[in-house]
Design a protein around this motif. Structure first.
Motif, short mmCIF file in Angstrom:
data_model
loop_
_atom_site.label_atom_id
_atom_site.label_comp_id
_atom_site.label_asym_id
_atom_site.label_seq_id
_atom_site.Cartn_x
_atom_site.Cartn_y
_atom_site.Cartn_z
N LEU A 17 0.84 -1.20 0.00
CA LEU A 17 0.00 0.00 0.00
C LEU A 17 0.88 1.24 0.00
O LEU A 17 1.85 1.32 0.74
N TYR A 18 0.51 2.19 -0.85
CA TYR A 18 1.22 3.48 -0.93
C TYR A 18 0.21 4.60 -0.75
O TYR A 18 -0.83 4.64 -1.43
N ILE A 39 3.99 -1.01 3.51
CA ILE A 39 3.23 0.23 3.51
C ILE A 39 4.19 1.41 3.53
O ILE A 39 5.07 1.48 4.40
N ILE A 40 4.04 2.31 2.57
CA ILE A 40 4.87 3.51 2.50
C ILE A 40 3.97 4.72 2.30
O ILE A 40 2.98 4.66 1.55
N GLY A 41 4.29 5.81 2.99
CA GLY A 41 3.57 7.05 2.80
C GLY A 41 4.53 8.18 2.50
O GLY A 41 5.62 8.24 3.07
N THR A 42 4.13 9.08 1.59
CA THR A 42 4.91 10.29 1.31
C THR A 42 3.96 11.48 1.31
O THR A 42 2.80 11.37 0.89
N MET A 43 4.44 12.62 1.78
CA MET A 43 3.60 13.81 1.81
C MET A 43 3.57 14.55 0.48
O MET A 43 2.75 15.43 0.28
N TRP A 44 4.43 14.22 -0.43
CA TRP A 44 4.43 14.91 -1.72
C TRP A 44 3.53 14.17 -2.72
O TRP A 44 3.16 13.02 -2.53
N HIS A 45 3.16 14.88 -3.79
CA HIS A 45 2.30 14.35 -4.85
C HIS A 45 3.15 13.90 -6.03
O HIS A 45 3.60 14.75 -6.82
N PRO A 46 3.36 12.63 -6.22
CA PRO A 46 4.19 12.19 -7.36
C PRO A 46 3.55 12.49 -8.71
O PRO A 46 4.24 12.65 -9.72
N GLU A 47 2.22 12.59 -8.74
CA GLU A 47 1.52 12.82 -10.01
C GLU A 47 1.60 14.27 -10.46
O GLU A 47 1.23 14.58 -11.61
N ARG A 48 2.07 15.17 -9.59
CA ARG A 48 2.12 16.59 -9.95
C ARG A 48 3.47 17.04 -10.49
O ARG A 48 3.68 18.24 -10.69
N GLU A 49 4.37 16.11 -10.70
CA GLU A 49 5.66 16.44 -11.30
C GLU A 49 5.60 16.23 -12.82
O GLU A 49 5.00 15.27 -13.30
N THR A 50 6.22 17.16 -13.56
CA THR A 50 6.26 17.06 -15.01
C THR A 50 7.70 17.20 -15.49
O THR A 50 8.28 18.27 -15.33
N GLY A 86 -3.21 10.56 1.66
CA GLY A 86 -3.03 9.12 1.84
C GLY A 86 -2.05 8.81 2.95
O GLY A 86 -2.27 7.89 3.76
N MET A 87 -0.95 9.56 3.05
CA MET A 87 -0.01 9.37 4.16
C MET A 87 -0.64 9.82 5.46
O MET A 87 -0.43 9.17 6.51
N GLN A 88 -1.43 10.89 5.44
CA GLN A 88 -2.12 11.33 6.65
C GLN A 88 -3.06 10.24 7.15
O GLN A 88 -3.18 10.01 8.36
N MET A 89 -3.71 9.53 6.24
CA MET A 89 -4.60 8.43 6.62
C MET A 89 -3.81 7.29 7.24
O MET A 89 -4.26 6.68 8.23
N ILE A 90 -2.63 7.00 6.69
CA ILE A 90 -1.77 5.96 7.27
C ILE A 90 -1.35 6.37 8.68
O ILE A 90 -1.42 5.56 9.62
N ALA A 93 7.96 11.36 4.97
CA ALA A 93 7.83 10.00 4.45
C ALA A 93 7.94 9.01 5.59
O ALA A 93 8.75 9.20 6.51
N VAL A 94 7.13 7.95 5.53
CA VAL A 94 7.17 6.90 6.54
C VAL A 94 7.07 5.53 5.87
O VAL A 94 6.60 5.40 4.74
N ARG A 95 7.50 4.53 6.62
CA ARG A 95 7.39 3.14 6.17
C ARG A 95 6.95 2.29 7.35
O ARG A 95 7.49 2.45 8.46
N ALA A 96 6.00 1.42 7.16
CA ALA A 96 5.59 0.50 8.23
C ALA A 96 6.73 -0.47 8.51
O ALA A 96 7.43 -0.91 7.59
N GLN A 97 6.90 -0.81 9.77
CA GLN A 97 8.05 -1.64 10.16
C GLN A 97 7.91 -3.10 9.75
O GLN A 97 8.89 -3.76 9.49
#
Length: 202
Positions: free
Chosen positions: A100-101, A176-187, A106-110, A168-172
């Motif tokens: 899960l990413y 499961i990985i979470g990032t606060m940035w939006h990968p889809e908003r990079e061009t 999404g990271m806030q939900m994690i 950014a976080v990762r479940a131990q």
């Protein structure tokens, strides 16, 4: 001979269109483009918690993505159906060991799922800033809520900003990985984001 691509499912934001009396599930088309470019078939899922188990059972996704948009209800948001849908998907991912990413919301939900509180942060909207840690780079930022302390949650902090916000976080013990940035908003889409996605989902 073509290789059959793996499916990943992704959640959508909730938008209210008052003039039509509608609540809509919506997603930036770049989300689908990003995961397609990474080699997957991206499938959006409705914010209907009653269907969470069936989506996973029937689609057998190789990954689950929790996307951005909408604050959590406990922090002023107005999409309880999305909160519940994503909470169920996290539980299913943990139970069935499905990668899960989550990005931004999404990271806030994690973080919320694992009992980490969020606080208001300044200077994190529509900017690029540097992050340091296991992940060190410049990333975009579009959030008013963040986390500074995960306490004893079973998460590893992978990156922070200079003002101490966890990026950014990762479940131990789970994929499961979470990032606060939006990968889809990079061009164009960032090579490191695509590598992270492929590493997680296989």
């Amino acid at each position: 001979m073509s290789i059959e691509r793996k499916i990943v499912i992704f959640t959508q934001r909730v938008e209210t269109i008052a003039s039509y009396g509608e609540r809509r599930d919506e997603a930036d088309q770049n989300i689908s483009r990003l995961f397609s470019e990474c080699g997957y078939i991206p499938v959006p899922v409705a914010n209907n918690p009653a269907l969470a188990d069936e989506y996973v059972q029937r689609l057998a996704p190789s990954g689950i993505v929790l996307t951005g948009g909408n604050d959590l209800v406990k922090y002023g948001g107005n999409a309880p159906e999305r909160d519940e849908m994503e909470r169920r998907l996290i539980g299913i991912a943990i139970e069935r060991d499905i990668p899960l990413y989550g990005f931004c919301r999404g990271m806030q939900m994690i973080l919320d799922y694992f009992g980490c509180g969020l606080v208001r942060v300044e200077g994190h909207v529509a900017v690029h800033h540097k992050i340091r840690g296991e992940i060190s780079r410049s990333v975009n930022s579009y959030h008013n809520l963040g986390c500074r302390d995960i306490g004893d949650a079973p998460l590893d902090v992978l990156a922070r900003t200079s003002d101490g916000v966890i990026e950014a976080v990762r479940a131990q013990s789970k994929k499961i990985i979470g990032t606060m940035w939006h990968p889809e908003r990079e061009t164009p889409f960032d090579k490191m984001d695509k590598e992270l996605i492929r590493f997680l989902f296989g």
